[in-house]
Design an enzyme around this catalytic site. Sequence first.
Site, PDB file in Angstrom:
ATOM      1  N   CYS A   1      58.281  -7.226  49.183  1.00 30.29           N
ATOM      2  CA  CYS A   1      58.484  -6.032  49.982  1.00 30.29           C
ATOM      3  C   CYS A   1      58.789  -6.437  51.412  1.00 30.29           C
ATOM      4  O   CYS A   1      59.832  -6.922  51.664  1.00 30.29           O
ATOM      5  CB  CYS A   1      57.332  -5.266  49.800  1.00 30.29           C
ATOM      6  SG  CYS A   1      58.058  -3.494  49.953  1.00 30.29           S
TER       7      CYS A   1
ATOM      8  N   HIS B   1      55.702  -4.638  44.226  1.00 23.77           N
ATOM      9  CA  HIS B   1      54.552  -5.219  44.558  1.00 23.77           C
ATOM     10  C   HIS B   1      53.889  -5.705  43.119  1.00 23.77           C
ATOM     11  O   HIS B   1      52.979  -4.718  42.720  1.00 23.77           O
ATOM     12  CB  HIS B   1      53.513  -4.069  44.896  1.00 23.77           C
ATOM     13  CG  HIS B   1      53.951  -3.636  46.413  1.00 23.77           C
ATOM     14  ND1 HIS B   1      53.349  -4.093  47.777  1.00 23.77           N
ATOM     15  CD2 HIS B   1      55.058  -2.868  46.908  1.00 23.77           C
ATOM     16  CE1 HIS B   1      54.048  -3.774  48.736  1.00 23.77           C
ATOM     17  NE2 HIS B   1      54.979  -2.897  48.386  1.00 23.77           N
TER      18      HIS B   1
ATOM     19  N   GLU C   1      51.303  -7.448  42.830  1.00 24.87           N
ATOM     20  CA  GLU C   1      49.737  -7.500  43.059  1.00 24.87           C
ATOM     21  C   GLU C   1      49.170  -6.126  42.898  1.00 24.87           C
ATOM     22  O   GLU C   1      47.802  -5.972  42.705  1.00 24.87           O
ATOM     23  CB  GLU C   1      49.382  -7.782  44.857  1.00 24.87           C
ATOM     24  CG  GLU C   1      49.694  -6.568  45.726  1.00 24.87           C
ATOM     25  CD  GLU C   1      51.013  -6.582  45.989  1.00 24.87           C
ATOM     26  OE1 GLU C   1      51.916  -6.846  45.435  1.00 24.87           O
ATOM     27  OE2 GLU C   1      51.116  -5.742  47.130  1.00 24.87           O
TER      28      GLU C   1
HETATM   29  N1  GLN Z   1      59.433  -0.053  54.480  1.00 20.99           N
HETATM   30  C1  GLN Z   1      58.628  -1.405  54.955  1.00 20.99           C
HETATM   31  C2  GLN Z   1      59.648  -1.909  55.985  1.00 20.99           C
HETATM   32  O1  GLN Z   1      60.691  -1.480  56.120  1.00 20.99           O
HETATM   33  C3  GLN Z   1      58.627  -2.190  53.790  1.00 20.99           C
HETATM   34  C4  GLN Z   1      57.446  -1.560  52.780  1.00 20.99           C
HETATM   35  C5  GLN Z   1      56.699  -2.380  52.086  1.00 20.99           C
HETATM   36  O2  GLN Z   1      56.389  -3.805  52.439  1.00 20.99           O
HETATM   37  N2  GLN Z   1      55.799  -1.755  51.246  1.00 20.99           N
HETATM   38  O3  GLN Z   1      59.126  -2.599  56.764  1.00 20.99           O
END
Ligand code: GLN
Length: 210
Positions: free
Chosen positions: A97, A186, A188
């Site tokens: 992410c 995710h 995890e």
């Molecule tokens: N929305 C976050 C960002 O743009 C990332 C979200 C996440 O890592 N769960 O930095």
Amino acid sequence: MSPRWMNPNCSRPAAGRRVATIGLLALQGAFDAHGRALRAIGAETVEVRLPDTLNGVDGLVIPGGESTTLLLLLKEYGFDRAIRDFVDSGRPVLATCMGVILLARSVTGPEQESLGLLNVGVARNAYGRQVESFESEGLVDGRPFPMVFIRAPRITEVGDDVEVIGSCNDEPVMVRQGNILGATFHPELSGDCRVHEMLVTMAAADKGTM
Ligand code: GLN
């Protein structure tokens, strides 16, 4: 959601198996759950708060979090250079992410600086405000994988040197480029350890303990 670590896809470490030590970038964000997933499959974990700690690890997780904040912290602590050197050393990195946003070649939504180590373009928070978080079933290496998306980015461009290894609703959500694994979901949080297994296998192979 509590991880289901009894999932049959989580193999228990064989007795006496020598495994890798994985660093968890622990400046901000969801590093703790990655630690639980990795320890469940027999890896050792170390929280990384200073670049020097990277010297002692065989692989690295860059977790989810808030990329704008993390970018500032990375620079403040000299991690921008240290992560580049880590990738150059050939040791594997799992970015999830926010981690994908930090490593990407280009970032939009809004535009943001990034380390440019993973040849993908990403759009932040691209699944829309009202559906900021959702669970779905996607595919990793052609097999079903439970996926949790939390204000996730979308991968909008995939470079020639990047292999798409995970998809959800026909969109790329996991990629591999050399020693970098990047997932916009995710792993995890889903209780399925196969993505962490990939990292540990790469780290242990690199270390010559497989
Ligand atoms: N929305 C976050 C960002 O743009 C990332 C979200 C996440 O890592 N769960 O930095």
